[in-house]
Design a protein around this motif. Structure first.
Motif, PDB file in Angstrom:
ATOM      1  N   UNK A  85       0.715  -1.242   0.007  1.00  0.00           N
ATOM      2  CA  UNK A  85       0.088  -0.009  -0.123  1.00  0.00           C
ATOM      3  C   UNK A  85       0.894   1.380  -0.127  1.00  0.00           C
ATOM      4  N   UNK A  86       0.830   1.944  -0.957  1.00  0.00           N
ATOM      5  CA  UNK A  86       1.838   3.303  -1.253  1.00  0.00           C
ATOM      6  C   UNK A  86       1.512   4.219  -2.098  1.00  0.00           C
ATOM      7  N   UNK A  87       1.847   5.406  -1.871  1.00  0.00           N
ATOM      8  CA  UNK A  87       1.986   6.564  -2.845  1.00  0.00           C
ATOM      9  C   UNK A  87       2.619   5.963  -4.320  1.00  0.00           C
ATOM     10  N   UNK A  88       2.199   6.277  -5.257  1.00  0.00           N
ATOM     11  CA  UNK A  88       2.890   5.850  -6.608  1.00  0.00           C
ATOM     12  C   UNK A  88       2.757   7.034  -7.747  1.00  0.00           C
ATOM     13  N   UNK A  89       3.634   6.600  -8.490  1.00  0.00           N
ATOM     14  CA  UNK A  89       3.588   7.564  -9.764  1.00  0.00           C
ATOM     15  C   UNK A  89       3.354   6.863 -10.999  1.00  0.00           C
ATOM     16  N   UNK A  90       3.157   7.448 -12.119  1.00  0.00           N
ATOM     17  CA  UNK A  90       3.114   6.804 -13.654  1.00  0.00           C
ATOM     18  C   UNK A  90       2.292   5.699 -13.795  1.00  0.00           C
ATOM     19  N   UNK A  91       1.098   5.669 -12.860  1.00  0.00           N
ATOM     20  CA  UNK A  91       0.348   4.329 -13.176  1.00  0.00           C
ATOM     21  C   UNK A  91      -0.497   4.518 -14.584  1.00  0.00           C
ATOM     22  N   UNK A  92      -0.709   5.655 -15.056  1.00  0.00           N
ATOM     23  CA  UNK A  92      -1.355   5.825 -16.390  1.00  0.00           C
ATOM     24  C   UNK A  92      -0.446   6.004 -17.383  1.00  0.00           C
ATOM     25  N   UNK A  93       0.543   6.747 -17.074  1.00  0.00           N
ATOM     26  CA  UNK A  93       1.392   7.369 -18.221  1.00  0.00           C
ATOM     27  C   UNK A  93       2.805   7.663 -17.409  1.00  0.00           C
ATOM     28  N   UNK A  94       4.072   7.360 -18.225  1.00  0.00           N
ATOM     29  CA  UNK A  94       5.324   7.744 -17.696  1.00  0.00           C
ATOM     30  C   UNK A  94       5.397   9.307 -17.266  1.00  0.00           C
ATOM     31  N   UNK A  95       5.635   9.698 -16.088  1.00  0.00           N
ATOM     32  CA  UNK A  95       5.830  11.309 -15.889  1.00  0.00           C
ATOM     33  C   UNK A  95       7.245  11.421 -16.671  1.00  0.00           C
ATOM     34  N   UNK A  96       7.242  12.585 -17.417  1.00  0.00           N
ATOM     35  CA  UNK A  96       7.980  12.964 -18.100  1.00  0.00           C
ATOM     36  C   UNK A  96       8.191  14.659 -18.503  1.00  0.00           C
ATOM     37  N   UNK A  97       9.307  15.067 -18.922  1.00  0.00           N
ATOM     38  CA  UNK A  97       9.429  16.202 -19.401  1.00  0.00           C
ATOM     39  C   UNK A  97      10.257  16.672 -20.680  1.00  0.00           C
ATOM     40  N   UNK A  98       9.850  17.526 -21.573  1.00  0.00           N
ATOM     41  CA  UNK A  98      10.534  17.615 -22.890  1.00  0.00           C
ATOM     42  C   UNK A  98      10.047  18.862 -23.589  1.00  0.00           C
ATOM     43  N   UNK A  99      10.392  18.985 -24.836  1.00  0.00           N
ATOM     44  CA  UNK A  99       9.831  19.750 -25.685  1.00  0.00           C
ATOM     45  C   UNK A  99      10.030  19.293 -27.034  1.00  0.00           C
ATOM     46  N   UNK A 100       9.083  19.852 -28.080  1.00  0.00           N
ATOM     47  CA  UNK A 100       8.628  19.666 -29.222  1.00  0.00           C
ATOM     48  C   UNK A 100       8.935  20.626 -30.127  1.00  0.00           C
ATOM     49  N   UNK A 101       9.339  20.591 -31.345  1.00  0.00           N
ATOM     50  CA  UNK A 101       9.716  21.663 -32.266  1.00  0.00           C
ATOM     51  C   UNK A 101       9.114  21.669 -33.657  1.00  0.00           C
ATOM     52  N   UNK A 102       8.376  22.434 -34.034  1.00  0.00           N
ATOM     53  CA  UNK A 102       7.788  22.755 -35.668  1.00  0.00           C
ATOM     54  C   UNK A 102       7.824  23.851 -35.830  1.00  0.00           C
ATOM     55  N   UNK A 103       8.830  24.097 -36.955  1.00  0.00           N
ATOM     56  CA  UNK A 103       9.035  25.434 -37.546  1.00  0.00           C
ATOM     57  C   UNK A 103       8.912  25.438 -38.906  1.00  0.00           C
ATOM     58  N   UNK A 104       8.230  26.050 -39.417  1.00  0.00           N
ATOM     59  CA  UNK A 104       8.037  26.209 -40.900  1.00  0.00           C
ATOM     60  C   UNK A 104       9.138  26.652 -41.553  1.00  0.00           C
ATOM     61  N   UNK A 105       9.617  26.076 -42.843  1.00  0.00           N
ATOM     62  CA  UNK A 105      10.807  26.280 -43.684  1.00  0.00           C
ATOM     63  C   UNK A 105      10.502  26.920 -44.940  1.00  0.00           C
ATOM     64  N   UNK A 106       9.153  27.066 -45.194  1.00  0.00           N
ATOM     65  CA  UNK A 106       8.914  27.475 -46.590  1.00  0.00           C
ATOM     66  C   UNK A 106       8.461  26.314 -47.601  1.00  0.00           C
ATOM     67  N   UNK A 107       7.580  26.681 -48.580  1.00  0.00           N
ATOM     68  CA  UNK A 107       7.390  25.538 -49.518  1.00  0.00           C
ATOM     69  C   UNK A 107       6.825  24.419 -48.773  1.00  0.00           C
ATOM     70  N   UNK A 108       6.043  24.674 -48.008  1.00  0.00           N
ATOM     71  CA  UNK A 108       5.219  23.354 -47.395  1.00  0.00           C
ATOM     72  C   UNK A 108       6.351  22.581 -46.558  1.00  0.00           C
ATOM     73  N   UNK A 109       7.599  22.997 -46.374  1.00  0.00           N
ATOM     74  CA  UNK A 109       8.544  22.054 -45.634  1.00  0.00           C
ATOM     75  C   UNK A 109       8.526  22.724 -44.240  1.00  0.00           C
TER      76      UNK A 109
END
Length: 498
Positions: A85-109
């Motif tokens: 019987x305990x406190x728990x973490x990440x039962x539904x999903x791995x706890x995490x941190x981060x970033x994502x990048x999406x930057x237009x380059x022109x011409x649909x790239x």
């Protein structure tokens, strides 16, 4: 336990249905997190999953791995009848941190990138499954704390770390540390969305790694995905290497599509020189290195789901996003899921005699004959999910695995004497239920229950009646046939997502 879990799930469904039929809607919960946190194409991402768990048969939280060993489908084999019987973490999903990048380059790239790392919010450390074996090296089963093989072994970015380019006409190419096609696929087609507590596919990386947990994420890889209307296809390759999930190369292919509410996907994966860590009980007391079985792995998988939208988008159900007036109102949804995977572990064509596991942990005993004949797993899963427009979702899932009888280190399953060894045929069953309520776009609360059992060869090497597998002086002991190992757990908690 199965009947009790089913009764609970039916009761939750009935209560939710009664409330909805009465046109009851819950109060809105203020959402202090902005919908758009993007700055110059860079968006922070993350999840914090915390709560409480009770498990009928397991191990105490470890000094490194503070999560529970929710499933007996594991190499650690260290359940000793102790309730937790305990406190728990990440039962539904791995706890995490981060970033994502999406930057237009022109011409649909577009330039795209992602970097994220799993964390242990109870310890304030990076996720490190390999270190949990070191902490339990040589410790008797009944004194061990939780430990588990993992591809998250204390690396600075133990999740994904890749960059690439994307174009609607030409597809998407990424290079770096990427999810395998199989891991991406089961994340979509697992009814429990890879929950550590409630899903075999989430807790064990065997399926996502084509037979080896450390191979669920590929280092030194290139991944290409192309969409043509409703059809999606892709190929990926990795040259592997020391301190990765596999020493040799690997390649995989994916093909899928969607029509209306139906979508499906098939994958093929081949890996050479994959790492499978042995139980911490096999290690010498106070040892600082790891033992591993080496294998060439092959996996073929098919999976799909179908979603029905119920009701009209003109429903009066409240929306919890700040753009509610500009978006169609939600409707109830009912989804069915199903999948099958065939996983084969064979001796490596090129033996591996030295090197490191993921995270750089030294390997000092590498068994290249652990699969004299191939070990074969057949995974089956199915489930249903009902999403209410006002935020509640109810999910039920079932998972089953068959293992064949195989030869390891030239020793076969004992034909006589009533002994069960890990080389004997065996099976695994798990049933899970989840109620998850989205208070707003970034916060949900949940409660779930699960029951799982192993039998035959998959139950061998747990403490119990003698069975045998001897490797260089190491004796594996396990229960006699019919001595099944089972565990049940309930979890509840909350999750904050960016």
């Amino acid at each position: 336990m199965k009947k009790k879990a089913l009764a609970i799930a039916l009761a939750m469904t009935g209560l939710a249905g009664t409330a909805y039929a009465a046109d009851w809607t819950p109060p809105k919960v203020p959402d202090p997190i902005p919908d758009n946190l993007t700055w110059y194409g860079i968006t922070p991402i993350g999840a914090l999953d915390l709560g409480y768990a009770y498990q009928t048969n397991g191990r105490p939280l470890g000094s490194v791995v503070s999560g529970l060993e929710y499933s007996p489908f594991t190499t650690t084999r260290n359940y000793t009848g102790q309730s937790i019987s305990t406190i728990q973490h990440s039962a539904l999903q791995q706890s995490f941190i981060g970033v994502k990048v999406e930057e237009p380059l022109g011409g649909d790239w577009k330039a795209i990138a992602r970097l994220d790392t799993g964390i242990d919010p109870l310890k304030g450390t990076l996720s490190d499954g390999c270190s949990s074996f070191i902490q339990n090296a040589g410790v008797a089963y009944n004194q061990q704390t939780s430990n588990a093989d993992s591809g998250r072994c204390g690396q600075a970015f133990n999740g994904q770390l890749w960059g690439g380019i994307s174009n609607k006409q030409y597809g998407t190419l990424t290079i770096g540390r990427t999810n395998s096609f199989q891991l991406d696929g089961i994340a979509t087609y697992d009814p429990m969305a890879l929950s550590y507590a409630l899903s075999l596919l989430g807790y064990s990386g065997t399926n996502g790694g084509a037979g080896s947990t450390e191979a669920a994420r590929w280092d030194n890889s290139a991944k290409y995905v192309y969409d043509y209307g409703p059809i999606t296809a892709g190929a990926m390759y990795s040259n592997g290497g020391n301190a990765t999930g596999f020493f040799g190369d690997a390649y995989a292919f994916m093909f899928g599509g969607h029509v209306g509410g139906f979508s499906a996907e098939a994958t093929y994966t081949r890996e050479h020189g994959a790492v499978n860590l042995q139980s911490a009980a096999n290690l010498p007391l106070n040892g600082t290195t790891l033992f591993a079985n080496m294998s060439d792995d092959t996996e073929v998988s098919v999976m799909g789901k179908y979603t029905w939208q119920l009701g009209s988008s003109s429903s009066s159900a409240p929306m919890y996003t700040k753009a509610a007036k500009a978006e169609p109102l939600p409707v109830d949804k009912f989804t069915i899921f199903a999948g099958y995977s065939n996983v084969r572990n064979a001796n490596p064509n090129t033996p591996i005699t030295q090197g490191n596991s993921a995270g750089g942990y030294q390997l000092t005993l590498l068994d290249n004959n652990a699969f004299t004949t191939a070990r074969v797993f057949d995974f089956y899963w199915t489930g249903v999910k009902y999403d209410f427009a006002w935020g509640l979702s109810l999910t039920g899932a079932y998972y089953h695995v068959n293992q064949n009888s195989y030869v390891a280190d030239n020793a076969a399953c004992p034909a006589t004497g009533g002994a069960s060894a890990i080389t004997c045929a065996g099976g695994y069953d798990q049933v899970s239920f989840l109620a998850d309520y989205a208070l707003n776009k970034h916060l949900d609360v949940y409660a779930g229950a699960t029951w799982a059992q192993v039998r035959g060869g998959l139950a061998a090497a747990f403490p119990g009646n003698p069975g045998t597998k001897v490797l260089q002086g190491i004796t594996f002991s396990g229960p006699a046939p019919g001595h099944d190992i089972s565990t049940a757990a309930v979890v509840t908690g909350f999750r904050i997502k960016l």
